[in-house]
Write a protein that holds these residues in place. Structure first.
Motif, PDB file in Angstrom:
ATOM      1  N   GLU A   1       0.860  -1.173   0.000  1.00 51.92           N
ATOM      2  CA  GLU A   1       0.000   0.000   0.000  1.00 51.92           C
ATOM      3  C   GLU A   1       0.902   1.231   0.000  1.00 51.92           C
ATOM      4  O   GLU A   1       2.121   1.116   0.114  1.00 51.92           O
ATOM      5  CB  GLU A   1      -0.906   0.010   1.235  1.00 51.92           C
ATOM      6  CG  GLU A   1      -1.833  -1.194   1.340  1.00 51.92           C
ATOM      7  CD  GLU A   1      -2.904  -1.214   0.273  1.00 51.92           C
ATOM      8  OE1 GLU A   1      -3.272  -0.135  -0.239  1.00 51.92           O
ATOM      9  OE2 GLU A   1      -3.385  -2.310  -0.058  1.00 51.92           O
ATOM     10  N   GLU A   2       0.310   2.398  -0.096  1.00 53.78           N
ATOM     11  CA  GLU A   2       1.105   3.629  -0.130  1.00 53.78           C
ATOM     12  C   GLU A   2       1.982   3.766   1.115  1.00 53.78           C
ATOM     13  O   GLU A   2       3.107   4.241   1.039  1.00 53.78           O
ATOM     14  CB  GLU A   2       0.193   4.846  -0.273  1.00 53.78           C
ATOM     15  CG  GLU A   2       0.977   6.117  -0.544  1.00 53.78           C
ATOM     16  CD  GLU A   2       0.096   7.274  -0.968  1.00 53.78           C
ATOM     17  OE1 GLU A   2       0.632   8.386  -1.070  1.00 53.78           O
ATOM     18  OE2 GLU A   2      -1.113   7.076  -1.195  1.00 53.78           O
TER      19      GLU A   2
ATOM     20  N   CYS B   1       0.227  -3.045  -6.663  1.00 54.46           N
ATOM     21  CA  CYS B   1       1.306  -2.591  -5.770  1.00 54.46           C
ATOM     22  C   CYS B   1       2.061  -1.427  -6.394  1.00 54.46           C
ATOM     23  O   CYS B   1       2.415  -0.463  -5.708  1.00 54.46           O
ATOM     24  CB  CYS B   1       2.271  -3.740  -5.465  1.00 54.46           C
ATOM     25  SG  CYS B   1       1.529  -5.061  -4.495  1.00 54.46           S
ATOM     26  N   LEU B   2       2.318  -1.497  -7.679  1.00 53.56           N
ATOM     27  CA  LEU B   2       3.012  -0.415  -8.372  1.00 53.56           C
ATOM     28  C   LEU B   2       2.203   0.876  -8.287  1.00 53.56           C
ATOM     29  O   LEU B   2       2.754   1.940  -8.021  1.00 53.56           O
ATOM     30  CB  LEU B   2       3.250  -0.789  -9.839  1.00 53.56           C
ATOM     31  CG  LEU B   2       3.890   0.287 -10.697  1.00 53.56           C
ATOM     32  CD1 LEU B   2       5.308   0.574 -10.223  1.00 53.56           C
ATOM     33  CD2 LEU B   2       3.890  -0.127 -12.152  1.00 53.56           C
ATOM     34  N   LEU B   3       0.894   0.761  -8.490  1.00 55.58           N
ATOM     35  CA  LEU B   3       0.056   1.954  -8.458  1.00 55.58           C
ATOM     36  C   LEU B   3      -0.103   2.513  -7.045  1.00 55.58           C
ATOM     37  O   LEU B   3      -0.221   3.715  -6.868  1.00 55.58           O
ATOM     38  CB  LEU B   3      -1.316   1.655  -9.063  1.00 55.58           C
ATOM     39  CG  LEU B   3      -1.292   1.366 -10.557  1.00 55.58           C
ATOM     40  CD1 LEU B   3      -2.684   0.985 -11.043  1.00 55.58           C
ATOM     41  CD2 LEU B   3      -0.751   2.551 -11.337  1.00 55.58           C
TER      42      LEU B   3
ATOM     43  N   VAL C   1       4.834   7.013 -14.067  1.00 55.10           N
ATOM     44  CA  VAL C   1       4.673   8.404 -13.623  1.00 55.10           C
ATOM     45  C   VAL C   1       4.841   9.361 -14.797  1.00 55.10           C
ATOM     46  O   VAL C   1       4.043  10.289 -14.967  1.00 55.10           O
ATOM     47  CB  VAL C   1       5.664   8.739 -12.483  1.00 55.10           C
ATOM     48  CG1 VAL C   1       5.691  10.232 -12.187  1.00 55.10           C
ATOM     49  CG2 VAL C   1       5.303   7.952 -11.231  1.00 55.10           C
ATOM     50  N   ASP C   2       5.847   9.140 -15.643  1.00 51.55           N
ATOM     51  CA  ASP C   2       6.050  10.003 -16.810  1.00 51.55           C
ATOM     52  C   ASP C   2       4.846   9.967 -17.741  1.00 51.55           C
ATOM     53  O   ASP C   2       4.426  10.992 -18.273  1.00 51.55           O
ATOM     54  CB  ASP C   2       7.307   9.599 -17.585  1.00 51.55           C
ATOM     55  CG  ASP C   2       8.586   9.978 -16.871  1.00 51.55           C
ATOM     56  OD1 ASP C   2       8.522  10.786 -15.920  1.00 51.55           O
ATOM     57  OD2 ASP C   2       9.648   9.452 -17.260  1.00 51.55           O
ATOM     58  N   ARG C   3       4.278   8.786 -17.934  1.00 51.39           N
ATOM     59  CA  ARG C   3       3.115   8.650 -18.819  1.00 51.39           C
ATOM     60  C   ARG C   3       1.929   9.434 -18.262  1.00 51.39           C
ATOM     61  O   ARG C   3       1.256  10.165 -18.978  1.00 51.39           O
ATOM     62  CB  ARG C   3       2.756   7.175 -18.971  1.00 51.39           C
ATOM     63  CG  ARG C   3       1.481   6.899 -19.735  1.00 51.39           C
ATOM     64  CD  ARG C   3       1.565   7.231 -21.223  1.00 51.39           C
ATOM     65  NE  ARG C   3       2.594   6.506 -21.889  1.00 51.39           N
ATOM     66  CZ  ARG C   3       2.435   5.343 -22.525  1.00 51.39           C
ATOM     67  NH1 ARG C   3       1.252   4.782 -22.552  1.00 51.39           N
ATOM     68  NH2 ARG C   3       3.437   4.762 -23.117  1.00 51.39           N
ATOM     69  N   ILE C   4       1.708   9.300 -16.970  1.00 48.35           N
ATOM     70  CA  ILE C   4       0.586  10.014 -16.350  1.00 48.35           C
ATOM     71  C   ILE C   4       0.800  11.518 -16.436  1.00 48.35           C
ATOM     72  O   ILE C   4      -0.118  12.274 -16.782  1.00 48.35           O
ATOM     73  CB  ILE C   4       0.395   9.563 -14.889  1.00 48.35           C
ATOM     74  CG1 ILE C   4      -0.109   8.114 -14.866  1.00 48.35           C
ATOM     75  CG2 ILE C   4      -0.577  10.483 -14.151  1.00 48.35           C
ATOM     76  CD1 ILE C   4      -0.096   7.477 -13.497  1.00 48.35           C
TER      77      ILE C   4
ATOM     78  N   ARG D   1       3.490   4.724  -6.568  1.00 48.04           N
ATOM     79  CA  ARG D   1       3.036   6.112  -6.685  1.00 48.04           C
ATOM     80  C   ARG D   1       3.468   6.909  -5.454  1.00 48.04           C
ATOM     81  O   ARG D   1       3.957   8.023  -5.552  1.00 48.04           O
ATOM     82  CB  ARG D   1       1.532   6.158  -6.853  1.00 48.04           C
ATOM     83  CG  ARG D   1       0.986   7.561  -7.014  1.00 48.04           C
ATOM     84  CD  ARG D   1      -0.500   7.542  -7.017  1.00 48.04           C
ATOM     85  NE  ARG D   1      -0.945   7.007  -5.719  1.00 48.04           N
ATOM     86  CZ  ARG D   1      -2.202   6.800  -5.394  1.00 48.04           C
ATOM     87  NH1 ARG D   1      -3.144   7.039  -6.273  1.00 48.04           N
ATOM     88  NH2 ARG D   1      -2.537   6.340  -4.222  1.00 48.04           N
ATOM     89  N   GLY D   2       3.311   6.311  -4.267  1.00 44.35           N
ATOM     90  CA  GLY D   2       3.726   6.974  -3.041  1.00 44.35           C
ATOM     91  C   GLY D   2       5.219   7.195  -3.003  1.00 44.35           C
ATOM     92  O   GLY D   2       5.707   8.250  -2.584  1.00 44.35           O
ATOM     93  N   ALA D   3       5.994   6.221  -3.461  1.00 44.79           N
ATOM     94  CA  ALA D   3       7.444   6.348  -3.490  1.00 44.79           C
ATOM     95  C   ALA D   3       7.874   7.417  -4.485  1.00 44.79           C
ATOM     96  O   ALA D   3       8.845   8.122  -4.263  1.00 44.79           O
ATOM     97  CB  ALA D   3       8.095   5.002  -3.853  1.00 44.79           C
TER      98      ALA D   3
END
Length: 94
Positions: free
Chosen positions: A39-40, A81-83, A57-60, A87-89
């Protein structure tokens, strides 16, 4: 050292030392999630996927938050998990 009982005692002592060290290093919380997802709040322990996280992140950022994006992968490959933790990392300093 050929006595089986002595070998067993030493192996158990090594295992105890390893468990003790792990608890001291992590502040009593194990960083290994097993089958549980990240989780985050686990962003500090989510590592090894920096390139993939950077791509997402670059794509978003390049497409804008209002443009729907798809993240596709095999079941259990770590998409959620990646999202969550990735994202938090990405938002964390460093």
């Amino acid at each position: 050292m050929t006595d089986a009982a002595e070998i067993e005692r030493r192996l158990e002592r090594l295992a105890e030392l390893g468990r003790s060290l792990l608890l001291r290093v992590t502040g009593g919380v194990s960083p290994y999630r097993g089958l549980a997802g990240f989780e985050e709040r686990h962003a500090d322990w989510f590592f090894g996927r920096e390139r993939l996280r950077a791509v997402v992140v670059d794509r978003i950022l390049s497409e804008g938050a209002g443009v729907p994006q798809l993240l596709v992968g095999a079941s259990g490959s770590g998409k959620s998990c990646l999202l969550r933790a990735g994202r938090g990392a990405a938002r964390s300093p460093g």
